[in-house]
Write an enzyme that holds these catalytic residues in place. Structure first.
Site, PDB file in Angstrom:
ATOM      1  N   HIS A 105      -0.916  -2.715  -7.328  1.00  0.00           N
ATOM      2  CA  HIS A 105      -1.644  -2.375  -6.102  1.00  0.00           C
ATOM      3  C   HIS A 105      -3.155  -2.427  -6.319  1.00  0.00           C
ATOM      4  O   HIS A 105      -3.744  -1.518  -6.891  1.00  0.00           O
ATOM      5  CB  HIS A 105      -1.197  -0.966  -5.636  1.00  0.00           C
ATOM      6  CG  HIS A 105      -1.850  -0.513  -4.380  1.00  0.00           C
ATOM      7  ND1 HIS A 105      -2.151   0.806  -4.119  1.00  0.00           N
ATOM      8  CD2 HIS A 105      -2.277  -1.202  -3.299  1.00  0.00           C
ATOM      9  CE1 HIS A 105      -2.722   0.897  -2.943  1.00  0.00           C
ATOM     10  NE2 HIS A 105      -2.819  -0.302  -2.425  1.00  0.00           N
ATOM     11  N   ASN A 115      -3.543   6.059  -1.643  1.00  0.00           N
ATOM     12  CA  ASN A 115      -3.333   6.133  -0.189  1.00  0.00           C
ATOM     13  C   ASN A 115      -2.684   7.433   0.270  1.00  0.00           C
ATOM     14  O   ASN A 115      -2.826   7.823   1.424  1.00  0.00           O
ATOM     15  CB  ASN A 115      -2.522   4.926   0.283  1.00  0.00           C
ATOM     16  CG  ASN A 115      -3.339   3.658   0.202  1.00  0.00           C
ATOM     17  OD1 ASN A 115      -4.571   3.697   0.326  1.00  0.00           O
ATOM     18  ND2 ASN A 115      -2.688   2.530  -0.021  1.00  0.00           N
ATOM     19  N   SER A 170       0.815  -1.215   0.000  1.00  0.00           N
ATOM     20  CA  SER A 170       0.000   0.000   0.000  1.00  0.00           C
ATOM     21  C   SER A 170       0.843   1.256   0.000  1.00  0.00           C
ATOM     22  O   SER A 170       0.318   2.346  -0.208  1.00  0.00           O
ATOM     23  CB  SER A 170      -0.841   0.043   1.278  1.00  0.00           C
ATOM     24  OG  SER A 170      -1.737  -1.016   1.327  1.00  0.00           O
ATOM     25  N   GLU A 176      -3.444   0.267  -9.158  1.00  0.00           N
ATOM     26  CA  GLU A 176      -2.317   1.193  -9.394  1.00  0.00           C
ATOM     27  C   GLU A 176      -1.096   0.367  -9.799  1.00  0.00           C
ATOM     28  O   GLU A 176      -0.775  -0.619  -9.133  1.00  0.00           O
ATOM     29  CB  GLU A 176      -1.966   1.947  -8.110  1.00  0.00           C
ATOM     30  CG  GLU A 176      -2.874   3.108  -7.800  1.00  0.00           C
ATOM     31  CD  GLU A 176      -2.420   3.854  -6.538  1.00  0.00           C
ATOM     32  OE1 GLU A 176      -2.259   5.071  -6.610  1.00  0.00           O
ATOM     33  OE2 GLU A 176      -2.239   3.214  -5.484  1.00  0.00           O
TER      34      GLU A 176
END
Ligand SMILES: CC(=O)CC(=O)SCCNC(=O)CCNC(=O)[C@H](O)C(C)(C)COP(=O)(O)OP(=O)(O)OC[C@H]1O[C@@H](n2cnc3c(N)ncnc32)[C@H](O)[C@@H]1OP(=O)(O)O
Ligand SMILES: NC(=O)C1=CN([C@@H]2O[C@H](COP(=O)(O)OP(=O)(O)OC[C@H]3O[C@@H](n4cnc5c(N)ncnc54)[C@H](OP(=O)(O)O)[C@@H]3O)[C@@H](O)[C@H]2O)C=CC1
Length: 290
Positions: free
Chosen positions: A139, A189, A118, A151
């Site tokens: 991701h 994130n 993450s 991602e």
């Protein structure tokens, strides 16, 4: 051409990635430390597939065929046939480094290795492998079977062939790709976790209760889940790790993890997966813990 996908970690993300990969026709092998973990992961995948059958989004034959493409074991050697291994273990750099030291010698030299991290530096993780040019970040978002985005993050050494193969793989799962540069926590994130951390400060400073904060953001900003509910869903250990990576990596006090988040993690209140976080999930309905 990728055929065999290896997954490391039978947690919520590893199982979600296994689910969508097997549904797309890949053969999938899940590796985790304990057979119990794998069994409970396979049961979760079966439950999610069964729900798709109930909702008319999959036939029972497709469910059975999808499940038959997934195997699991606590033996790292069983990842040897994988063309692509996706590591989805705990968000802890030392854990991931140790895993790479065990898995790289087992993998085919030409096989690709990806991390679902993450937040951690792809370039630094790549340096702990024997294949930096065939390593990158893929991701996925939680819950994997539902969320459309993935991602893709290159490390400094990732070669174009690896990136193209990853892009084609994600496309074959019918997910949309965004490309992020290798900065702490990438795009989603970098934006989402400070919002969640701020929600926890809002609770910590007594501005609102758990219920008030989540209701405010659900009804006042049209978020599908309140930020505290979402934090519990992601896992408070993962949220804290991401905030620590942002704080250390960007050296800005605005990323300081809320002390209340630290306290919950220290208590072992990790959210849904441990039964308690900002809500207590042990009864019939979740009850706020503050
Ligand atoms: C931390 C990181 O590194 C990156 C991240 O992933 S950050 C987290 C990103 N994720 C989010 O922000 C999720 C926010 N929440 C949501 O989008 C929604 O609440 C949700 C999709 C999870 C659930 O939606 P909902 O409308 O509240 O619930 P519900 O109607 O029960 O579920 C909608 C569908 O999702 C499915 N679903 C829900 N939870 C699921 C799960 N854990 N696994 C698989 N499928 C799930 C349901 O089966 C349902 O499918 P159907 O449409 O076929 O019935
Ligand atoms: N939660 C989320 O919303 C998202 C998480 N991610 C990332 O995905 C990764 C996994 O997260 P998530 O699935 O939520 O975490 P979970 O805690 O649900 O699962 C992690 C799994 O990894 C296992 N594990 C730990 N150490 C090892 C090891 N040495 N070898 C093999 N398996 C190991 C754990 O086993 P045990 O429980 O026995 O320790 C557990 O089964 C993390 O990098 C996280 O940042 C990415 C997107 C979203």
């Amino acid at each position: 051409m990728l055929k065999n996908i290896g997954i490391i970690g039978a947690g919520q993300m590893g199982c979600g990635i296994a689910h969508v990969s097997a549904a797309a026709g890949y053969r999938v092998h899940i590796y985790d430390l304990s057979q119990d973990r794998i069994e409970s992961g396979l049961a979760t995948i079966n439950g999610n597939l069964a729900r798709l059958v109930t909702n008319g989004k999959m036939t029972d034959e497709e469910r059975k065929a999808t499940l038959s493409r997934i195997s699991g074991s606590a033996d790292v050697n069983d990842l040897a046939p994988s063309d692509l291994v996706i590591e989805a273990a705990t968000e802890d750099e030392s854990v991931k480094r140790k895993i790479y030291s065990q898995v790289c010698p087992v993998m085919k030299p030409e096989a690709l290795l990806a991390t679902n991290t993450s937040s951690l530096s792809i370039t630094r993780l790549a340096a702990a492998t024997d294949r930096a040019e065939r390593f990158m970040g893929i991701h996925f978002m939680n819950p994997v079977p539902v969320m459309k985005l993935v991602e893709l993050v290159r490390g400094i050494a990732t070669d174009e062939k690896t990136f193209t193969a990853a892009k084609e793989f994600v496309g074959s799962l019918e997910k949309t790709v965004t490309v992020a540069e290798d900065f702490p926590a990438f795009i989603v994130n970098r934006i989402l976790l400070p919002m969640i951390n701020e929600a926890i400060y809002t609770l910590y400073e007594g501005v609102g209760t758990v219920d008030a904060i989540d209701t405010a953001m659900k009804l006042g900003a049209n978020h599908p889940m309140g930020p505290l509910q979402l934090a519990d869903f992601i896992g408070l250990d993962t949220c804290l790790s991401i905030m620590q990576v942002l704080h250390d990596g960007l050296a800005d006090s605005k990323y300081r993890p809320c002390p209340l988040l630290v306290k919950y993690v220290e208590a072992g209140w990790l959210g849904r997966k441990s039964g308690r976080g900002f809500y207590d999930y042990r009864g019939e309905v979740p009850v706020p813990t503050r």
